[in-house]
Scaffold this motif. Sequence first.
Motif, short mmCIF file in Angstrom:
data_model
loop_
_atom_site.label_atom_id
_atom_site.label_comp_id
_atom_site.label_asym_id
_atom_site.label_seq_id
_atom_site.Cartn_x
_atom_site.Cartn_y
_atom_site.Cartn_z
N TYR A 27 0.92 -0.99 -0.20
CA TYR A 27 -0.23 -0.51 0.22
C TYR A 27 1.22 1.52 -0.12
N GLN A 28 -0.06 1.81 -0.75
CA GLN A 28 1.36 3.47 -1.11
C GLN A 28 1.65 4.11 0.25
N GLN A 29 1.99 5.54 0.25
CA GLN A 29 1.50 5.88 1.15
C GLN A 29 0.71 7.13 1.79
N ASP A 30 0.52 7.73 0.30
CA ASP A 30 -0.76 8.44 0.10
C ASP A 30 -2.31 7.33 0.21
N VAL A 31 -2.30 6.63 0.29
CA VAL A 31 -3.36 5.52 0.45
C VAL A 31 -3.27 5.42 1.94
N LYS A 32 -2.63 5.33 2.88
CA LYS A 32 -2.42 5.60 4.28
C LYS A 32 -2.64 6.37 4.88
N ASN A 33 -2.11 7.69 3.81
CA ASN A 33 -2.37 9.05 4.92
C ASN A 33 -4.10 9.46 4.25
N ARG A 34 -4.60 8.91 3.78
CA ARG A 34 -6.05 8.88 2.84
C ARG A 34 -6.86 8.31 4.14
N LEU A 35 -6.62 7.11 4.81
CA LEU A 35 -7.17 6.73 5.95
C LEU A 35 -6.61 7.27 7.42
N LYS A 36 -5.46 7.80 7.54
CA LYS A 36 -4.82 8.90 9.10
C LYS A 36 -6.13 10.23 8.52
N ARG A 37 -6.22 10.70 7.62
CA ARG A 37 -7.21 12.21 7.26
C ARG A 37 -8.17 11.66 7.96
N ILE A 38 -9.10 9.79 7.05
CA ILE A 38 -10.58 9.59 8.01
C ILE A 38 -10.66 9.37 9.30
N GLU A 39 -8.67 9.18 9.70
CA GLU A 39 -8.81 8.47 11.45
C GLU A 39 -9.45 10.09 12.02
N GLY A 40 -8.63 10.95 11.43
CA GLY A 40 -9.02 12.38 12.22
C GLY A 40 -10.50 12.99 12.39
N ARG A 79 -12.79 11.03 14.79
CA ARG A 79 -12.60 11.69 16.03
C ARG A 79 -12.77 12.60 16.02
N GLY A 80 -12.95 13.43 14.94
CA GLY A 80 -13.72 15.00 15.43
C GLY A 80 -15.29 14.53 15.04
N VAL A 81 -15.69 13.53 14.78
CA VAL A 81 -17.47 13.07 15.01
C VAL A 81 -17.66 12.51 16.51
N LEU A 82 -16.61 12.34 17.03
CA LEU A 82 -16.94 11.53 18.32
C LEU A 82 -16.71 12.68 19.49
N ARG A 83 -15.46 13.71 19.45
CA ARG A 83 -15.48 15.01 19.66
C ARG A 83 -16.59 15.88 19.73
N MET A 84 -17.78 15.71 18.34
CA MET A 84 -18.43 16.54 19.05
C MET A 84 -19.65 15.64 19.42
N MET A 85 -19.63 14.06 19.42
CA MET A 85 -21.03 13.70 20.02
C MET A 85 -20.68 14.23 21.76
N GLU A 86 -18.90 14.12 22.22
CA GLU A 86 -19.28 14.55 23.49
C GLU A 86 -19.57 15.93 23.55
N GLU A 87 -19.62 16.70 22.78
CA GLU A 87 -19.90 17.91 22.87
C GLU A 87 -21.20 18.26 22.66
N GLU A 88 -21.78 17.08 22.43
CA GLU A 88 -23.68 17.47 22.12
C GLU A 88 -23.93 18.27 21.42
N LYS A 89 -22.92 18.21 20.21
CA LYS A 89 -23.29 18.54 18.63
C LYS A 89 -24.75 18.67 18.31
N ILE A 126 -24.73 14.19 11.63
CA ILE A 126 -24.68 13.24 10.46
C ILE A 126 -23.88 14.37 9.44
N THR A 127 -23.62 15.23 9.31
CA THR A 127 -22.94 16.30 7.53
C THR A 127 -21.45 15.77 7.99
N GLN A 128 -21.23 15.21 9.26
CA GLN A 128 -19.57 14.80 9.12
C GLN A 128 -19.82 13.11 9.19
N LEU A 129 -20.53 12.56 9.45
CA LEU A 129 -20.42 11.48 9.14
C LEU A 129 -21.11 11.34 8.02
#
Length: 86
Positions: A3-16, A19-29, A35-38
């Motif tokens: 797997y090329q580094q660019d694919v791994k970078n894509r997945l790292k962005r998705i991972e981020g 995490r942002g969605v989870l943070r939004m949920m914890e902050e009760e957004k 749903i937009t972020q998901l």
Amino acid sequence: MEYQQDVKNRLKRIEGQVRGVLRMMEEEKDCKDVITQLSAVRSAVDRAIGYIVARNLESCIIQSQDTGEDTEKVIQEAVQMIVKSR
């Protein structure tokens, strides 16, 4: 498959994004914002799948031509991977 580094970078962005969605949920957004972020995460995952399948298909076609394997079979397997991901 390597797997090329660019694919791994894509997945790292998705991972981020996840995490942002989870943070939004914890902050009760607002539900709409979550749903937009998901939806954005799902779209990014779909694009990553397409990219990986395309790269794999390209590699497999080249390899099948070198080994004499049936190219049509390789293409059908790639199509099945795409269908399975839906």
